[in-house]
Design a protein around this motif. Structure first.
Motif, PDB file in Angstrom:
ATOM      1  N   ILE A 108     -24.284   8.924  18.277  1.00 45.48           N
ATOM      2  CA  ILE A 108     -23.025   8.288  18.648  1.00 45.48           C
ATOM      3  C   ILE A 108     -22.544   8.858  19.977  1.00 45.48           C
ATOM      4  O   ILE A 108     -22.445  10.087  20.131  1.00 45.48           O
ATOM      5  N   LEU A 113     -16.437   8.002  20.286  1.00 45.10           N
ATOM      6  CA  LEU A 113     -15.785   8.478  19.065  1.00 45.10           C
ATOM      7  C   LEU A 113     -14.372   8.963  19.359  1.00 45.10           C
ATOM      8  O   LEU A 113     -13.412   8.612  18.650  1.00 45.10           O
ATOM      9  N   ARG A 147     -20.547   7.488  12.111  1.00 45.26           N
ATOM     10  CA  ARG A 147     -19.423   7.136  12.969  1.00 45.26           C
ATOM     11  C   ARG A 147     -18.139   6.869  12.176  1.00 45.26           C
ATOM     12  O   ARG A 147     -17.069   7.406  12.490  1.00 45.26           O
TER      13      ARG A 147
END
Length: 230
Positions: A108, A113, A147
């Motif tokens: 990710i 994020l 995630r």
């Protein structure tokens, strides 16, 4: 039996007792986890029985409600929703501890994020009268984890910190790649969080191979990069 033989038997007996005590403790913890999981499911079903008539009364009118009645029913629905959310988090904690939740292991972009957490954080800070600034290093590496679960954990941690601050406070979020990890530092000047939200956030981060540390009004979230292999 010689003295050495007696001593050996005592040691062996003590070791067996210790192993038995550990096994008993593990069985008891597993039993508690099962009971808690069952209890949270039962209470959530009962909350559904409460929320349905509240929904009917508030959204599908079968008669006029005065202002006080609407206010009381609205407060009851809000309380039921909050209780349900708390129970869901407790159930997730139990499932994590029992190994009943499978997490994804994706690469990710760390910046993505962090950016995904900012709308919720900004809304919480605005409501609390708290200022927030960010200092995110460019070209952060990818992190390894789930995630959705990491977003959930980050959102819970940040909300907990903001709730504990008085109006006029300031929160700074910085992030940088350090070796085989990404460190997200939340400087807030307040206490660490507590309760179900905090416990769930910490477990989710730990389950993704990360850590949460507290020092002097600063919360540091460390997550493994994809190149570290977790």
């Amino acid at each position: 039996m010689t003295a050495s033989g007696v001593a050996g038997s005592v040691v062996a007996g003590g070791a067996d007792s210790a192993v038995s005590a550990v096994a008993d403790a593990e069985r008891r913890v597993a039993e508690y986890a099962g009971l808690l999981a069952q209890a949270t499911d039962d209470v959530r079903r009962q909350l559904d029985e409460i929320r349905l008539p509240l929904h009917i009364l508030l959204d599908n009118r079968f008669g006029e409600l005065n202002e006080n009645q609407e206010e009381m029913l609205g407060a009851a629905r809000t309380a039921a929703e909050r209780a349900d959310a708390c129970l869901r988090r407790l159930r997730t904690i139990v499932d994590i501890d029992r190994g009943a939740i499978a997490l994804r292991r994706d690469a990710i972009p760390a910046a993505d994020l962090i950016t995904s957490l900012l709308p919720g954080l900004n809304a919480d800070c605005t409501a609390a009268g708290v200022e927030v600034t960010t200092d995110i290093a460019p070209a952060l590496p990818r992190i390894l984890g789930d995630r959705a679960r990491l977003q959930e954990a980050g959102g819970l941690l940040l909300a907990e910190r903001v709730r504990a601050l008085p109006a006029g406070s300031h929160v700074t979020i910085s992030a940088a790649g350090i070796g085989d990890s990404v460190r997200i530092i939340v400087t807030h000047g307040g206490p660490a969080g507590s309760g179900a939200d905090e416990a769930l956030a910490r477990r989710l981060i730990a389950a993704n191979g990360g850590t949460v540390t507290e020092e002097g009004g600063r919360t540091t979230i460390t997550l493994p990069t994809a190149r570290s292999g977790g």
